[in-house]
Design a protein around this motif. Structure first.
Motif, PDB file in Angstrom:
ATOM      1  N   SER A 104     -16.081  23.240 -12.859  1.00  0.00           N
ATOM      2  CA  SER A 104     -14.952  22.310 -12.946  1.00  0.00           C
ATOM      3  C   SER A 104     -13.803  22.701 -12.031  1.00  0.00           C
ATOM      4  O   SER A 104     -12.993  21.847 -11.633  1.00  0.00           O
ATOM      5  CB  SER A 104     -14.450  22.223 -14.387  1.00  0.00           C
ATOM      6  OG  SER A 104     -13.841  23.440 -14.797  1.00  0.00           O
ATOM      7  N   LYS A 105     -13.729  23.982 -11.675  1.00  0.00           N
ATOM      8  CA  LYS A 105     -12.641  24.481 -10.833  1.00  0.00           C
ATOM      9  C   LYS A 105     -13.105  24.825  -9.417  1.00  0.00           C
ATOM     10  O   LYS A 105     -12.384  25.486  -8.663  1.00  0.00           O
ATOM     11  CB  LYS A 105     -12.003  25.715 -11.466  1.00  0.00           C
ATOM     12  CG  LYS A 105     -11.385  25.465 -12.847  1.00  0.00           C
ATOM     13  CD  LYS A 105     -10.239  24.466 -12.791  1.00  0.00           C
ATOM     14  CE  LYS A 105      -9.594  24.292 -14.162  1.00  0.00           C
ATOM     15  NZ  LYS A 105      -8.481  23.309 -14.121  1.00  0.00           N
ATOM     16  N   ASP A 106     -14.302  24.359  -9.038  1.00  0.00           N
ATOM     17  CA  ASP A 106     -14.801  24.593  -7.672  1.00  0.00           C
ATOM     18  C   ASP A 106     -14.781  26.071  -7.283  1.00  0.00           C
ATOM     19  O   ASP A 106     -14.374  26.448  -6.181  1.00  0.00           O
ATOM     20  CB  ASP A 106     -13.998  23.782  -6.649  1.00  0.00           C
ATOM     21  CG  ASP A 106     -14.176  22.289  -6.828  1.00  0.00           C
ATOM     22  OD1 ASP A 106     -15.275  21.863  -7.238  1.00  0.00           O
ATOM     23  OD2 ASP A 106     -13.212  21.542  -6.587  1.00  0.00           O
ATOM     24  N   SER A 107     -15.210  26.910  -8.207  1.00  0.00           N
ATOM     25  CA  SER A 107     -15.293  28.363  -8.002  1.00  0.00           C
ATOM     26  C   SER A 107     -13.923  29.026  -7.852  1.00  0.00           C
ATOM     27  O   SER A 107     -13.830  30.162  -7.378  1.00  0.00           O
ATOM     28  CB  SER A 107     -16.152  28.721  -6.780  1.00  0.00           C
ATOM     29  OG  SER A 107     -17.488  28.326  -6.962  1.00  0.00           O
ATOM     30  N   MET A 108     -12.874  28.324  -8.259  1.00  0.00           N
ATOM     31  CA  MET A 108     -11.537  28.902  -8.129  1.00  0.00           C
ATOM     32  C   MET A 108     -10.775  28.830  -9.446  1.00  0.00           C
ATOM     33  O   MET A 108      -9.581  28.538  -9.482  1.00  0.00           O
ATOM     34  CB  MET A 108     -10.780  28.223  -6.991  1.00  0.00           C
ATOM     35  CG  MET A 108     -11.369  28.600  -5.631  1.00  0.00           C
ATOM     36  SD  MET A 108     -10.327  28.220  -4.209  1.00  0.00           S
ATOM     37  CE  MET A 108     -10.652  26.473  -4.038  1.00  0.00           C
ATOM     38  N   TYR A 109     -11.480  29.102 -10.536  1.00  0.00           N
ATOM     39  CA  TYR A 109     -10.817  29.229 -11.840  1.00  0.00           C
ATOM     40  C   TYR A 109      -9.856  30.403 -11.798  1.00  0.00           C
ATOM     41  O   TYR A 109      -8.746  30.338 -12.333  1.00  0.00           O
ATOM     42  CB  TYR A 109     -11.865  29.422 -12.933  1.00  0.00           C
ATOM     43  CG  TYR A 109     -11.292  29.747 -14.291  1.00  0.00           C
ATOM     44  CD1 TYR A 109     -10.575  28.783 -15.012  1.00  0.00           C
ATOM     45  CD2 TYR A 109     -11.472  31.001 -14.865  1.00  0.00           C
ATOM     46  CE1 TYR A 109     -10.050  29.076 -16.261  1.00  0.00           C
ATOM     47  CE2 TYR A 109     -10.956  31.300 -16.116  1.00  0.00           C
ATOM     48  CZ  TYR A 109     -10.240  30.337 -16.806  1.00  0.00           C
ATOM     49  OH  TYR A 109      -9.713  30.637 -18.037  1.00  0.00           O
ATOM     50  N   ASN A 110     -10.291  31.490 -11.190  1.00  0.00           N
ATOM     51  CA  ASN A 110      -9.407  32.614 -10.891  1.00  0.00           C
ATOM     52  C   ASN A 110      -9.456  32.841  -9.385  1.00  0.00           C
ATOM     53  O   ASN A 110     -10.199  32.167  -8.662  1.00  0.00           O
ATOM     54  CB  ASN A 110      -9.811  33.875 -11.655  1.00  0.00           C
ATOM     55  CG  ASN A 110     -11.191  34.366 -11.253  1.00  0.00           C
ATOM     56  OD1 ASN A 110     -12.087  33.559 -10.993  1.00  0.00           O
ATOM     57  ND2 ASN A 110     -11.372  35.669 -11.193  1.00  0.00           N
ATOM     58  N   THR A 111      -8.670  33.777  -8.879  1.00  0.00           N
ATOM     59  CA  THR A 111      -8.636  34.011  -7.436  1.00  0.00           C
ATOM     60  C   THR A 111      -9.996  34.483  -6.947  1.00  0.00           C
ATOM     61  O   THR A 111     -10.506  35.512  -7.407  1.00  0.00           O
ATOM     62  CB  THR A 111      -7.575  35.067  -7.077  1.00  0.00           C
ATOM     63  OG1 THR A 111      -6.309  34.654  -7.596  1.00  0.00           O
ATOM     64  CG2 THR A 111      -7.481  35.232  -5.570  1.00  0.00           C
ATOM     65  N   PRO A 112     -10.624  33.766  -6.047  1.00  0.00           N
ATOM     66  CA  PRO A 112     -11.943  34.151  -5.561  1.00  0.00           C
ATOM     67  C   PRO A 112     -11.854  35.292  -4.547  1.00  0.00           C
ATOM     68  O   PRO A 112     -10.771  35.558  -3.998  1.00  0.00           O
ATOM     69  CB  PRO A 112     -12.457  32.873  -4.892  1.00  0.00           C
ATOM     70  CG  PRO A 112     -11.209  32.197  -4.407  1.00  0.00           C
ATOM     71  CD  PRO A 112     -10.149  32.510  -5.436  1.00  0.00           C
TER      72      PRO A 112
END
Length: 357
Positions: free
Chosen positions: A228-236
């Motif tokens: 849902s966050k395009d792999s950026m829920y946290n800092t990638p």
């Protein structure tokens, strides 16, 4: 600088042009006069990197609609947990094959979440072959396998037609050959073998298999959160994702999986041809299961190892000592390793035979 032939098992060799572009981005990314590693991961510039990386994965795998591509953290070791937490139902069971150290670790973690049936194992034979005659139970929530075993040097040449969602740890041979990736419901792979530097893990998951366990999953451990966050829920891990993108572009620009499969086949044939021909050496696993990525071999006379070590080091070869749990030698021939480097190692083995044979 003298040429170094890098056979490291991981973190492993990367294409020189990728390293050059990555080093430039560290100083000045996208003509921003800012470093890649000091800009916001929410900036349009990095969002474009993430989107490009995901699209390259889909292009190389030729995936149909219904799959999500993620770049996460924690390595394959975290995926051992996430797979079970996201797919193993409360009161359900999973089926695993045990073909090496990492497969064994995946089994251990999955047992924390429910019943695990080990339906095939080569552990009693020191993981020297890939089991083939096994039946995947139709009532399992999923079937898990490991495509390539870096420590022992075995590789699955074919994959079963699974009656349940098939999960595969492809950490050490991802994008090394043509595979029908649509057979799998979930694939994961640490980047540091064939795709980029340590720090990111590729996960490709069929959306329809998620959300069926009946358990509450912490947000950070839930694949749906990251989708849902395009792999950026946290800092990638921005640098690892960027270098992975560059490596995938390098692969496609040179001819894709058909091109790299042919190159990897040539490297493996050259390496194993010498192991089988040279009377001083012998391979450690069943020939039909030999890995194209990790060629493991031993000297018949271990007392000759110091002299052989001296010879290959003088030839500019690096990283061929076997894993500490196995010993001997392991030539890791990942995608970016040129055929020339394998030839140098083969020439050293031939010269060692001339001197000691």
């Amino acid at each position: 600088m003298a040429k170094v032939h890098n056979f490291s098992a991981g973190p492993s060799i990367l294409p020189q042009e990728v390293l050059q572009k990555a080093s430039e981005a560290i100083l000045n990314f996208d003509n921003l006069n800012l470093s890649l590693i000091e800009i916001s991961h929410r900036s349009k510039n990095f969002e474009a990197v993430m989107e490009r990386a995901r699209q390259l994965v889909k292009e190389l795998m030729q995936l149909p609609d219904g799959y999500s591509v993620l770049f996460l953290q924690g390595g394959a070791s975290l995926q051992f947990v996430m797979v079970a937490q996201n797919l193993l139902r409360e009161g359900g069971k999973a089926a695993y094959t045990d073909t090496g150290t990492w497969a064994s670790n995946a089994i251990k973690e999955a047992k924390l979440f429910g019943q695990v049936d080990v339906i095939a194992s080569s552990k009693a034979q020191n993981y020297t072959f890939i089991p083939k005659d096994y039946t995947i139970p139709e009532d399992a929530d999923y079937f898990h396998c490991t495509s390539n075993n870096t420590i022992y040097g075995t590789q699955m040449k074919e994959f079963p037609d699974s009656p349940v969602p098939m999960v595969c740890d492809m950490s050490s041979d991802i994008f090394s050959r043509r595979i029908d990736f649509s057979k799998f419901s979930l694939i994961y792979a640490g980047a540091q073998k064939n795709m980029g530097p340590a720090g990111t893990t590729l996960v490709v998951v069929k959306d329809e298999i998620l959300g069926k366990t009946g358990r509450a999953i912490p947000a950070m451990m839930d694949y749906r959160t990251h989708i849902s966050k395009d792999s950026m829920y946290n800092t990638p891990p921005v640098f690892a994702v960027y270098v992975s993108m560059l490596t995938l572009e390098w692969l496609i620009n040179n001819g894709g999986l058909a091109w790299i499969e042919e190159l990897n086949r040539k490297k493996a044939e050259l390496m194993y041809g010498e192991i089988d021909r040279n009377p001083l050496f012998y391979g450690t696993v069943a020939k039909e299961d030999r890995s194209w990525m990790n060629a493991c071999f031993l000297l018949h006379d271990p007392k000759l190892e110091p002299e052989f070590d001296k010879m290959w080091k003088e030839a500019g070869i690096s990283g061929i000592r076997g894993h500490r749990s196995v010993g001997g030698y392991r030539a890791s021939m990942y995608n970016a390793l040129p055929l020339e480097s394998v030839q140098v190692l083969v020439d050293v083995m031939k010269e060692f035979e001339r001197v000691k044979g």
